[in-house]
Write a protein that holds these residues in place. Structure first.
Motif, short mmCIF file in Angstrom:
data_model
loop_
_atom_site.label_atom_id
_atom_site.label_comp_id
_atom_site.label_asym_id
_atom_site.label_seq_id
_atom_site.Cartn_x
_atom_site.Cartn_y
_atom_site.Cartn_z
N ILE A 161 0.86 -1.19 0.00
CA ILE A 161 0.00 0.00 0.00
C ILE A 161 0.90 1.24 0.00
CG2 ILE A 161 -1.81 1.27 1.22
CD1 ILE A 161 -2.57 -1.38 2.58
N PRO A 162 0.94 2.00 -1.10
CA PRO A 162 1.79 3.19 -1.13
C PRO A 162 1.23 4.30 -0.26
CG PRO A 162 0.45 3.07 -3.12
CD PRO A 162 0.19 1.81 -2.36
N MET A 163 2.12 5.10 0.34
CA MET A 163 1.70 6.22 1.16
C MET A 163 1.68 7.50 0.35
SD MET A 163 3.34 5.81 4.98
CE MET A 163 2.46 7.28 5.52
N GLN A 164 0.72 8.36 0.63
CA GLN A 164 0.60 9.66 -0.02
C GLN A 164 0.73 10.75 1.04
OE1 GLN A 164 0.34 9.72 -3.33
NE2 GLN A 164 0.12 7.48 -3.47
N SER A 165 1.10 11.95 0.60
CA SER A 165 1.30 13.04 1.56
C SER A 165 0.01 13.44 2.26
CB SER A 165 1.89 14.26 0.85
OG SER A 165 0.98 14.76 -0.11
N ASP A 166 -1.15 13.21 1.59
CA ASP A 166 -2.42 13.58 2.21
C ASP A 166 -3.08 12.42 2.94
OD1 ASP A 166 -3.06 12.11 0.00
OD2 ASP A 166 -4.63 13.46 -0.74
N ASP A 167 -2.31 11.34 3.16
CA ASP A 167 -2.83 10.22 3.93
C ASP A 167 -3.05 10.65 5.38
OD1 ASP A 167 -2.87 8.47 1.84
OD2 ASP A 167 -1.04 7.41 2.39
N ARG A 168 -3.98 9.97 6.04
CA ARG A 168 -4.23 10.26 7.44
C ARG A 168 -3.03 9.83 8.29
NH1 ARG A 168 -9.82 10.40 8.21
NH2 ARG A 168 -10.67 11.28 6.31
N VAL A 169 -2.84 10.54 9.36
CA VAL A 169 -1.76 10.18 10.29
C VAL A 169 -2.14 8.94 11.07
CG1 VAL A 169 -0.45 10.93 12.31
CG2 VAL A 169 -0.94 12.56 10.46
N PHE A 170 -3.33 8.93 11.63
CA PHE A 170 -3.75 7.82 12.49
C PHE A 170 -4.73 6.94 11.73
CE2 PHE A 170 -2.89 11.51 15.31
CZ PHE A 170 -1.68 11.03 15.82
N THR A 171 -4.32 5.69 11.53
CA THR A 171 -5.08 4.77 10.70
C THR A 171 -5.19 3.41 11.36
OG1 THR A 171 -3.13 3.95 9.53
CG2 THR A 171 -4.20 5.92 8.62
N THR A 172 -5.94 2.52 10.72
CA THR A 172 -5.97 1.13 11.14
C THR A 172 -4.67 0.46 10.69
OG1 THR A 172 -6.96 0.33 9.07
CG2 THR A 172 -8.47 1.12 10.78
N GLU A 173 -4.51 -0.81 11.07
CA GLU A 173 -3.32 -1.56 10.68
C GLU A 173 -3.20 -1.67 9.16
OE1 GLU A 173 -0.95 -2.65 12.52
OE2 GLU A 173 -1.72 -2.63 14.57
N LEU A 174 -4.33 -1.55 8.46
CA LEU A 174 -4.34 -1.65 7.00
C LEU A 174 -4.28 -0.28 6.33
CD1 LEU A 174 -6.98 -4.51 6.53
CD2 LEU A 174 -4.49 -4.68 6.49
N GLY A 175 -4.05 0.76 7.12
CA GLY A 175 -3.90 2.09 6.54
C GLY A 175 -5.20 2.81 6.23
N ARG A 176 -6.30 2.30 6.74
CA ARG A 176 -7.59 2.94 6.48
C ARG A 176 -7.91 3.96 7.58
NH1 ARG A 176 -10.26 -2.92 5.43
NH2 ARG A 176 -9.49 -3.25 3.30
N PRO A 177 -8.69 4.97 7.26
CA PRO A 177 -9.06 5.96 8.29
C PRO A 177 -9.77 5.29 9.46
CG PRO A 177 -9.64 6.77 6.10
CD PRO A 177 -9.24 5.34 5.92
N ILE A 178 -9.47 5.73 10.66
CA ILE A 178 -10.12 5.17 11.83
C ILE A 178 -11.45 5.87 12.08
CG2 ILE A 178 -8.06 4.33 13.02
CD1 ILE A 178 -7.86 6.96 14.47
N ARG A 179 -12.39 5.15 12.67
CA ARG A 179 -13.69 5.72 13.00
C ARG A 179 -13.61 6.45 14.34
NH1 ARG A 179 -17.12 2.38 14.42
NH2 ARG A 179 -15.84 0.50 14.55
N PRO A 180 -14.24 7.60 14.44
CA PRO A 180 -14.19 8.35 15.71
C PRO A 180 -14.63 7.55 16.92
CG PRO A 180 -15.06 9.73 13.96
CD PRO A 180 -14.95 8.35 13.39
N ASP A 181 -15.72 6.77 16.78
CA ASP A 181 -16.18 6.03 17.94
C ASP A 181 -15.22 4.92 18.34
OD1 ASP A 181 -16.73 4.54 15.70
OD2 ASP A 181 -18.71 3.88 16.34
N SER A 182 -14.47 4.38 17.37
CA SER A 182 -13.49 3.35 17.71
C SER A 182 -12.34 3.94 18.52
CB SER A 182 -12.96 2.67 16.44
OG SER A 182 -12.13 3.54 15.70
N VAL A 183 -12.04 5.22 18.29
CA VAL A 183 -11.01 5.89 19.08
C VAL A 183 -11.45 6.01 20.53
CG1 VAL A 183 -9.72 8.04 19.39
CG2 VAL A 183 -10.16 7.17 17.08
N THR A 184 -12.70 6.40 20.74
CA THR A 184 -13.24 6.50 22.10
C THR A 184 -13.23 5.15 22.80
OG1 THR A 184 -14.65 8.36 21.41
CG2 THR A 184 -15.26 7.20 23.44
#
Length: 386
Positions: free
Chosen positions: A287-310
């Motif tokens: 999975i290539p990284m891009q400069s506009d990728d999210r900082v905090f992601t799942t192990e697979l590089g997908r955006p994390i859900r706000p409720d999962s953070v809580t």
């Protein structure tokens, strides 16, 4: 020019009512309005008010449009204006839970200020989902929604005036004063959590929130292009929320929420290591990284859900002996510790992205008790020995 009369009407059963009948010219055609009242005095008063509105140019054509029916178009209009999806969701919840079940059937033009006075009293006594009291803060939000709705209705000529504006609703200041005291950690307790999550996948996430006071939505929406590791700073430029299971990317909460936050060297180092680890892991997955990728992601590089953070924060806290606090209380902890350390309140306000310094003072004044004594001593020192 409008004119009118009041006359009595009797039903076949012998019941008596009084009718206020108004006529006027509009677009070359004769228009009329008839409204029925219980007493002659009420009808005469209504007639006088109607004729007065014609003279002052504030006349509103009679309509039986109910609050429920009006709310549909009102919400659609807010969406057209570009209101955030999270804001629309908040209005819908207030309408569906509190306003429409009690007042939805009432025509807009029949609403009166006492209707809202009673609504707020009832909510404060038993308005929660379990039948218990609804908090003053929640009732204030109900009033804010009702006030906004009827302000817009008045502006569009659907009602003569916004009757909700005159209702006795809890003020936000009073609501905050009656709200449960915020829970914050001591510096030792915060350090204890950070030690307990060293090496954890979410270490960088919760360290960043704790050391910057960022809101959850801001941390979830943070991109690598917003992180200046060489300078040691983060740029808060967007916020990520979830509405009905769909992620929404919006501008931060307010104009002042768009800000630059300096970060300490230790946090910078953790983020540098986290980025290197993230890059290596995603490379191994192809999975290539891009400069506009999210900082905090799942192990697979997908955006994390706000409720999962809580939820993840709650699990980490439960695994320790620390007092249980909410994720948002990390933000309160950050602010409180800065103020107790003597950091200027304006700097703290800017760091948190508050709308004003006064809001910061109102929220955190209780953590600065020593400043009154310092001020008294400073004045005495200026005067010198008596």
């Amino acid at each position: 020019m409008a004119s009118g009369t009041v006359y009595r009407r009797e039903t076949p059963a012998g019941a008596t009512s009084w009718v206020a009948h108004v006529t006027w010219q509009e677009g070359g055609r004769r228009r009329q309005s008839k409204r029925t009242y219980r007493t002659k005095k009420e009808a005469q008063q209504a007639l006088a008010e109607l004729i007065a509105t014609h003279r002052t140019g504030t006349f509103v054509a009679p309509s039986r449009l109910t609050l429920r029916d009006y709310s549909v178009g009102w919400l659609a209009g807010l969406e057209t204006q570009g209101r955030k999806a999270s804001t629309l969701r908040g209005y819908r919840q207030v309408l569906d839970l509190y306003l429409l079940p009690r007042l939805g059937h009432v025509p807009l033009q029949d609403l009166r200020t006492p209707d809202f006075d009673k609504l707020y009293r009832d909510l404060l006594v038993g308005g929660s989902r379990n039948g218990g009291p609804l908090s003053m803060t929640s009732v204030h939000h109900v009033h804010a929604a009702a006030n906004k709705m009827l302000n817009d209705a008045e502006r569009k000529g659907l009602v003569t005036r916004n009757v909700a504006r005159l209702a006795d609703a809890p003020s936000l200041t009073t609501a905050r004063a009656k709200a449960p005291e915020m829970q914050v950690w001591t510096p030792a307790e915060l350090a204890g959590l950070l030690r307990s999550i060293e090496g954890h996948h979410n270490e960088a996430l919760f360290l960043t929130i704790a050391m910057t006071g960022m809101r959850r939505s801001e941390a979830v929406g943070l991109r690598w292009c917003d992180v200046e590791l060489t300078r040691g700073a983060l740029v808060v430029s967007q916020a990520a929320t979830q509405v009905d299971g769909v992620e929404q990317i919006d501008a931060p909460k307010s104009r002042r929420s768009r800000r630059v936050i300096d970060i300490d060297p230790a946090t910078t180092a953790i983020l540098q290591r986290y980025r290197a680890s993230q890059r290596e892991r995603l490379f191994m997955l192809g999975i290539p990284m891009q400069s506009d990728d999210r900082v905090f992601t799942t192990e697979l590089g997908r955006p994390i859900r706000p409720d999962s953070v809580t939820q993840a924060f709650g699990r980490l806290v439960d695994a320790t002996d620390l007092p249980r606090i909410r994720l948002h209380d990390l933000r309160h902890t950050h602010a409180s510790q800065l103020l107790m350390a003597g950091v200027n309140v304006k700097v703290v306000s800017e760091r948190l992205g508050h709308a004003s310094v006064s809001f910061t003072l109102d929220t955190y004044a209780h953590v600065m008790p020593g400043q009154q004594a310092e001020a008294a001593a400073a004045v005495a020192a200026l005067l010198g020995p008596g």
